[in-house]
Design a protein around this motif. Structure first.
Motif, short mmCIF file in Angstrom:
data_model
loop_
_atom_site.label_atom_id
_atom_site.label_comp_id
_atom_site.label_asym_id
_atom_site.label_seq_id
_atom_site.Cartn_x
_atom_site.Cartn_y
_atom_site.Cartn_z
N ARG A 26 -26.66 11.47 19.45
CA ARG A 26 -26.01 10.64 20.47
C ARG A 26 -24.89 11.41 21.17
NH1 ARG A 26 -24.35 5.74 16.90
NH2 ARG A 26 -23.90 7.55 15.63
N MET A 27 -24.09 12.13 20.38
CA MET A 27 -22.97 12.89 20.95
C MET A 27 -23.48 13.95 21.94
SD MET A 27 -20.12 15.17 18.94
CE MET A 27 -21.20 16.60 18.73
N TYR A 28 -24.54 14.67 21.55
CA TYR A 28 -25.11 15.69 22.44
C TYR A 28 -25.75 15.07 23.67
CZ TYR A 28 -24.21 19.74 19.50
OH TYR A 28 -23.59 20.75 18.82
N THR A 29 -26.37 13.90 23.49
CA THR A 29 -26.99 13.20 24.62
C THR A 29 -25.93 12.81 25.64
OG1 THR A 29 -28.78 12.36 23.23
CG2 THR A 29 -28.38 11.19 25.30
N GLU A 30 -24.82 12.28 25.12
CA GLU A 30 -23.70 11.89 25.99
C GLU A 30 -23.16 13.10 26.74
OE1 GLU A 30 -19.34 9.96 25.18
OE2 GLU A 30 -20.98 9.18 23.95
N LYS A 31 -22.97 14.20 26.01
CA LYS A 31 -22.44 15.44 26.61
C LYS A 31 -23.38 15.96 27.71
CE LYS A 31 -21.20 19.97 25.03
NZ LYS A 31 -21.48 20.89 23.95
N GLU A 32 -24.68 16.00 27.41
CA GLU A 32 -25.67 16.50 28.37
C GLU A 32 -25.70 15.63 29.62
OE1 GLU A 32 -28.67 19.12 29.74
OE2 GLU A 32 -27.25 19.31 28.09
N ALA A 33 -25.69 14.32 29.43
CA ALA A 33 -25.74 13.39 30.57
C ALA A 33 -24.50 13.55 31.44
CB ALA A 33 -25.85 11.96 30.07
N GLY A 48 -34.67 3.93 12.96
CA GLY A 48 -34.51 5.38 12.86
C GLY A 48 -34.72 6.15 14.15
N THR A 49 -34.87 5.43 15.25
CA THR A 49 -35.01 6.11 16.54
C THR A 49 -33.69 6.05 17.29
OG1 THR A 49 -35.72 4.11 17.71
CG2 THR A 49 -37.46 5.46 16.70
N VAL A 50 -33.64 6.71 18.42
CA VAL A 50 -32.48 6.64 19.31
C VAL A 50 -32.98 6.06 20.63
CG1 VAL A 50 -30.79 8.00 20.62
CG2 VAL A 50 -31.24 8.55 18.23
N VAL A 51 -32.29 5.04 21.14
CA VAL A 51 -32.70 4.43 22.41
C VAL A 51 -31.54 4.51 23.40
CG1 VAL A 51 -34.35 2.81 21.41
CG2 VAL A 51 -31.97 2.10 21.70
N GLY A 52 -31.87 4.35 24.67
CA GLY A 52 -30.82 4.36 25.67
C GLY A 52 -31.38 4.17 27.06
N TRP A 67 -34.74 17.34 28.61
CA TRP A 67 -33.79 17.63 27.53
C TRP A 67 -34.01 16.68 26.35
CZ3 TRP A 67 -30.02 15.26 24.69
CH2 TRP A 67 -29.15 16.09 23.98
N LEU A 68 -34.18 15.39 26.65
CA LEU A 68 -34.38 14.39 25.59
C LEU A 68 -35.67 14.61 24.82
CD1 LEU A 68 -33.24 11.17 27.49
CD2 LEU A 68 -32.21 12.04 25.37
N SER A 69 -36.71 15.07 25.50
CA SER A 69 -38.00 15.20 24.82
C SER A 69 -38.20 16.56 24.16
CB SER A 69 -39.15 14.89 25.77
OG SER A 69 -39.01 15.58 26.98
N LYS A 70 -37.46 17.58 24.62
CA LYS A 70 -37.70 18.93 24.10
C LYS A 70 -36.51 19.52 23.32
CE LYS A 70 -41.50 20.03 26.83
NZ LYS A 70 -42.05 18.67 26.79
N GLU A 71 -35.29 19.20 23.74
CA GLU A 71 -34.14 19.91 23.19
C GLU A 71 -33.34 19.08 22.19
OE1 GLU A 71 -30.63 22.65 25.11
OE2 GLU A 71 -32.44 22.20 26.25
N GLY A 72 -32.66 18.06 22.68
CA GLY A 72 -31.86 17.22 21.79
C GLY A 72 -30.70 17.98 21.17
N SER A 73 -30.19 17.48 20.05
CA SER A 73 -29.09 18.17 19.37
C SER A 73 -29.66 19.32 18.55
CB SER A 73 -28.31 17.19 18.50
OG SER A 73 -29.12 16.74 17.43
#
Length: 101
Positions: A26-33, A48-52, A67-73
């Motif tokens: 979540r932290m990395y997703t926020e940073k990337e966005a 156990g998933t992450v939604v948004g 980024w969400l589908s390939k990289e993530g944290s």
């Protein structure tokens, strides 16, 4: 030459599957966005998933989807990314990018 295609705003919901909780996803997703200048939110689910949801110019939202589908944290292992409810929006409906609980 019209650049209206570049400025078209879209909103898309996402759900990320795999080892994505307890790995700062979540932290990395926020940073990337925020780096991309997008708005939205992200949160863990009980399953156990992450939604948004992410909103912004089409091109940047597409970058975020990659980024969400390939990289993530760094320590996440993404097995599948699901994107739903894509829609064109007149203006951003959210402000900033936040982690929800």
């Amino acid at each position: 030459m019209s650049d209206s295609a570049d400025t078209k705003l879209i909103s898309v919901d996402f759900e990320i599957f795999g080892h994505v909780q307890g790995v700062c996803f979540r932290m990395y997703t926020e940073k990337e966005a925020l780096q991309l200048g997008l708005v939205g939110w992200v949160k863990n689910t009980y399953s156990g998933t992450v939604v948004g949801q992410v909103q912004g110019p089409t091109e940047l939202v597409n970058e975020m989807k990659v980024w969400l589908s390939k990289e993530g944290s760094p320590s996440s292992r993404i097995t599948r990314a699901s994107f739903s409810n894509p829609r064109t929006i007149e203006k951003l409906e959210l402000s900033g990018f936040k982690t929800r609980f």
